[in-house]
Motif scaffolding. Structure first.
Motif, short mmCIF file in Angstrom:
data_model
loop_
_atom_site.label_atom_id
_atom_site.label_comp_id
_atom_site.label_asym_id
_atom_site.label_seq_id
_atom_site.Cartn_x
_atom_site.Cartn_y
_atom_site.Cartn_z
N ARG A 16 -2.02 4.23 5.22
CA ARG A 16 -0.86 4.07 6.34
C ARG A 16 -1.03 2.82 7.22
O ARG A 16 -2.11 2.67 7.63
CB ARG A 16 -0.99 5.35 7.22
N THR A 36 0.88 3.95 -7.15
CA THR A 36 1.17 4.64 -6.06
C THR A 36 2.63 5.07 -6.21
O THR A 36 3.44 4.38 -7.01
CB THR A 36 1.11 3.89 -4.69
N ASP A 37 3.19 6.31 -5.48
CA ASP A 37 4.51 6.61 -5.68
C ASP A 37 5.12 6.19 -4.15
O ASP A 37 4.80 6.70 -3.32
CB ASP A 37 4.52 8.16 -5.92
N ASN A 38 6.26 5.31 -4.52
CA ASN A 38 6.89 4.71 -3.14
C ASN A 38 7.86 5.80 -2.75
O ASN A 38 8.38 5.48 -1.59
CB ASN A 38 7.58 3.33 -3.58
N PHE A 88 4.27 1.40 6.22
CA PHE A 88 3.96 2.28 5.01
C PHE A 88 3.21 3.42 4.94
O PHE A 88 2.47 3.26 6.02
CB PHE A 88 3.92 1.50 3.84
N LEU A 117 5.40 -1.05 -2.62
CA LEU A 117 4.64 -1.53 -1.57
C LEU A 117 4.31 -3.02 -2.50
O LEU A 117 4.19 -3.01 -3.58
CB LEU A 117 3.27 -0.66 -2.05
N ARG A 139 1.24 5.60 1.97
CA ARG A 139 1.24 5.78 0.74
C ARG A 139 0.02 6.68 0.30
O ARG A 139 -1.02 6.43 1.02
CB ARG A 139 1.22 4.51 -0.26
N THR A 140 -0.25 6.97 -0.75
CA THR A 140 -1.38 7.45 -1.36
C THR A 140 -1.54 6.81 -2.78
O THR A 140 -0.67 6.74 -3.41
CB THR A 140 -1.33 8.98 -1.92
#
Length: 666
Positions: A525, A552-554, A498, A560, A500-501
């Protein structure tokens, strides 16, 4: 009493004889009346068959129970008279080097071989190579033989290198005796390297260089870019030599430091005692132990090691060994029979003996090493109060301005350690300046102890995703208390790959409505085949509530999978001395000035003293602000505010109406 790290031979050939004469005179005429041993808590006995010069290896329990620098150590002869002595602690340069009798070099297409005729039967610690080359990397095989025909492999795949300012040119022999040695360097992957010399490192007799210590790894914790190790050394005041690590990781280069508790700005914190590097070059099929020189005295039983990992995964650490230097007691006695060691005096000054001026020349004497009985309590010991010179109480205190209090019950007089729990940390100030200990309405001076230790904090995780925004993953994180000064938030995910932020936010209520504050924005990450490392989010400021929002935006990826969320806070302790009886801890006063106690002058003794942990009682509200505060609280918003405001307007209108003149009759 005098301590030396290394005893060097004198340049003047007459000084050793002068030193012996001074020590002999001190032993025969310098002794005074028998020493009053009732002020020493511990005693140990050892018997000498013959008078003369003695070299005594101090046992671990003697070193542990003595004061720093052995200031309270006293030596008594069979008549109970004090004997002068010298403390000898061998330094890191104690190892003896020897040139071999002969060296034969053989070059082949694939290897460079050194056949060394040692010319000695003494135990060998290592064989050391010398090269003028600036940068090289070789794999070495070390063999030993008694006759030059039958060879035994001592080690294979040992790295011999010089790279980027670091080097490893020594192959260990572990106190092995050998008439012949053979060092074979593998040249299959690189050109041969020129070596200018081979030196033998003789093993120090009787463990004078370094003794293995039965240390125990009690705690390992992984932080952002750092591994924290805590080892129990088993004793205090140990002169440490080195730490040896068995590591399965094939290649690495990490910074490492050793830290101990110390006083800084009136608070106990960590001090760096030794710093260095752990490294292993990329040579296949090798995993020799890696050493980290320490070369300092650890006054505490605990040794804290910090390994900096950077962006690399933590090392696969299999085992840690600690080596210490022996502590020798050198003295002369005119009497055979039972001698006594005394330790455990709380306040006596270090002795000053004439013989210390000639301490560097004493090893020229022929010395014996008697056995010492285990440490035992002195039956005549008249125990003084712990830290008797430390004041028990300070200035009086009116606690009416403090919001919270906690009960602390002390069963006996002594030195205590009080750790703040979550409610206390949540309700005290950031600078901890409002903490007060009170007994009989007088303050108890304390020392603030902030070790480099972290306590876990339970976090309740609840999924809070919004069906209208399916690409967003949201979680509510609930903490045990509001306003906690958390240090880190650690996240673990089972998703294999993955990028992600993550956003960490907090909703803070106010008079104008809730306000959302972003605490951290952190990228996370995980690439294929990479180790599943946790994400650690640093929280530099105190939280305002007990609920955090994580999201978080997937995007177009699978959501996630967050498996675990953990938090921690820094340990805060109060160190103090007090009488038996009830004590109150007060906190929660934003206007209080930080306290200033004379106890800071005795901080080293307080840190080193044996302390009894004491728990905190339940939290109580110590201050009732009464109805004015409650009314003021109600006036800050809502219906009550508008009702009171309307009442005030009506009253003002009535007053104005009465003040106006009455209308005239027409």
């Amino acid at each position: 009493m005098w301590t030396t790290r290394r005893l060097r031979p004198s340049r003047n050939r007459f000084l050793p004889f002068l030193a012996l004469a001074v020590l002999a005179a001190s032993a025969s005429t310098g002794v005074a009346a028998p020493l009053d041993a009732t002020a020493w808590k511990y005693r140990q006995a050892f018997s000498l068959e013959h008078p003369g010069f003695v070299r005594l290896a101090l046992p671990l329990d003697t070193i542990d129970r003595s004061r720093p620098g052995f200031a309270d150590l006293r030596l008594l002869d069979p008549d109970g008279r004090e004997l002068p002595y010298v403390i000898d602690i061998p330094g890191a340069t104690t190892a003896t080097l020897r040139a071999p009798a002969d060296i034969r070099i053989q070059l082949t297409r694939t290897a460079t071989a050194f056949t060394v005729v040692t010319g000695t039967t003494a135990p060998l610690d290592a064989v050391r190579l010398t090269s003028p080359e600036r940068s090289f990397l070789k794999s070495a095989t070390l063999e030993a033989s008694p006759d030059g025909r039958t060879w035994t492999t001592v080690a294979t795949g040992q790295p011999v290198f010089r790279r980027a300012g670091t080097e490893s040119l020594q192959l260990p022999l572990d106190a092995r005796s050998a008439a012949f040695l053979r060092v074979t360097l593998d040249d299959t992957t690189s050109a041969p390297v020129a070596f200018s010399n081979v030196t033998l490192v003789l093993a120090a007799s009787d463990g004078e260089f370094a003794l293995p210590l039965d240390a125990r790894l009690t705690h390992r914790e992984e932080f952002v870019g750092e591994t924290a190790l805590t080892l129990d050394l088993g004793a205090r005041h140990l002169p440490l030599a080195a730490a040896e690590f068995t590591i399965s990781t094939p290649q690495f280069r990490r910074a490492i430091r050793a830290v101990t508790p110390a006083l800084r700005d009136g608070r106990a914190s960590d001090r760096v005692e030794a710093a260095g590097e752990l490294s292993r070059p990329p040579i296949a099929n090798t995993a020799p132990p890696v050493r980290f020189p320490l070369n300092f005295t650890a006054d505490s039983r605990e040794l804290h090691l910090r390994i900096t990992n950077g962006d690399s995964p933590p090392l696969a650490l299999d085992h840690v060994r600690i080596f210490r230097r022996p502590v020798w007691l050198v003295f002369r006695t005119d009497r055979a029979g039972a001698h006594t060691l005394l330790t455990g005096h709380p306040g006596i000054a270090a002795p000053h003996y004439d013989v210390t001026a000639f301490a560097a020349d004493l090893p020229a004497a022929r010395l014996v090493k008697p056995a010492v009985t285990p440490l035992a309590d002195n039956p005549d010991f008249d125990a003084p109060a712990p830290l008797a010179t430390v004041p028990l109480t300070g200035a009086p205190l009116d606690p009416s301005a403090w919001r919270y209090r906690r009960a602390v019950d002390l069963a006996t007089e002594g030195v205590f350690q009080l750790e703040l729990d979550l409610p206390a940390l949540a309700h005290t100030r950031d600078d901890l300046g409002d903490l007060r200990l009170v007994q009989d309405r007088r303050q108890i001076p304390y020392l603030l102890d902030r070790p480099d230790l972290l306590r876990p904090v339970a976090v309740n995780v609840t999924a809070a995703s919004d069906e209208q925004h399916p690409s967003l993953s949201r979680w509510l994180l609930t903490l045990p208390e509001s306003s906690l000064p958390l240090r880190h938030l650690t996240l673990a995910a089972s998703t294999a790959v993955f990028d992600r932020t993550l956003y960490l936010r907090e909703e803070i209520p106010s008079d104008r409505g809730p306000r959302v504050v972003t605490l951290a924005t952190v990228p996370w990450r995980r690439a294929p085949d990479s180790s599943p490392t946790d994400l650690v989010i640093a929280l530099p400021q105190r939280l305002a509530t007990r609920t955090l929002m994580l999201s978080t935006d997937n995007g177009d990826n699978r959501a996630l999978a967050l498996d675990r969320v953990a938090a921690d806070h820094a340990v805060v302790r109060l160190l103090f001395r007090a009488d038996a009886g009830p004590v109150q801890l007060y906190y929660g006063n934003p206007a209080a000035s930080p306290p200033r106690y004379d106890l800071d002058l005795a901080a080293p003794q307080l840190i080193a003293a044996d302390k009894s942990p004491v728990p905190l009682g339940p939290e109580e509200t110590a201050r009732d602000d009464g109805w004015p505060a409650r009314v003021a609280s109600g006036l800050r918003g809502g219906l009550v505010f508008w009702l009171v405001l309307g009442l005030v307007v009506v009253v003002l209108l009535l007053i104005v109406a009465k003040l106006l003149p009455a209308p005239r009759a027409t």
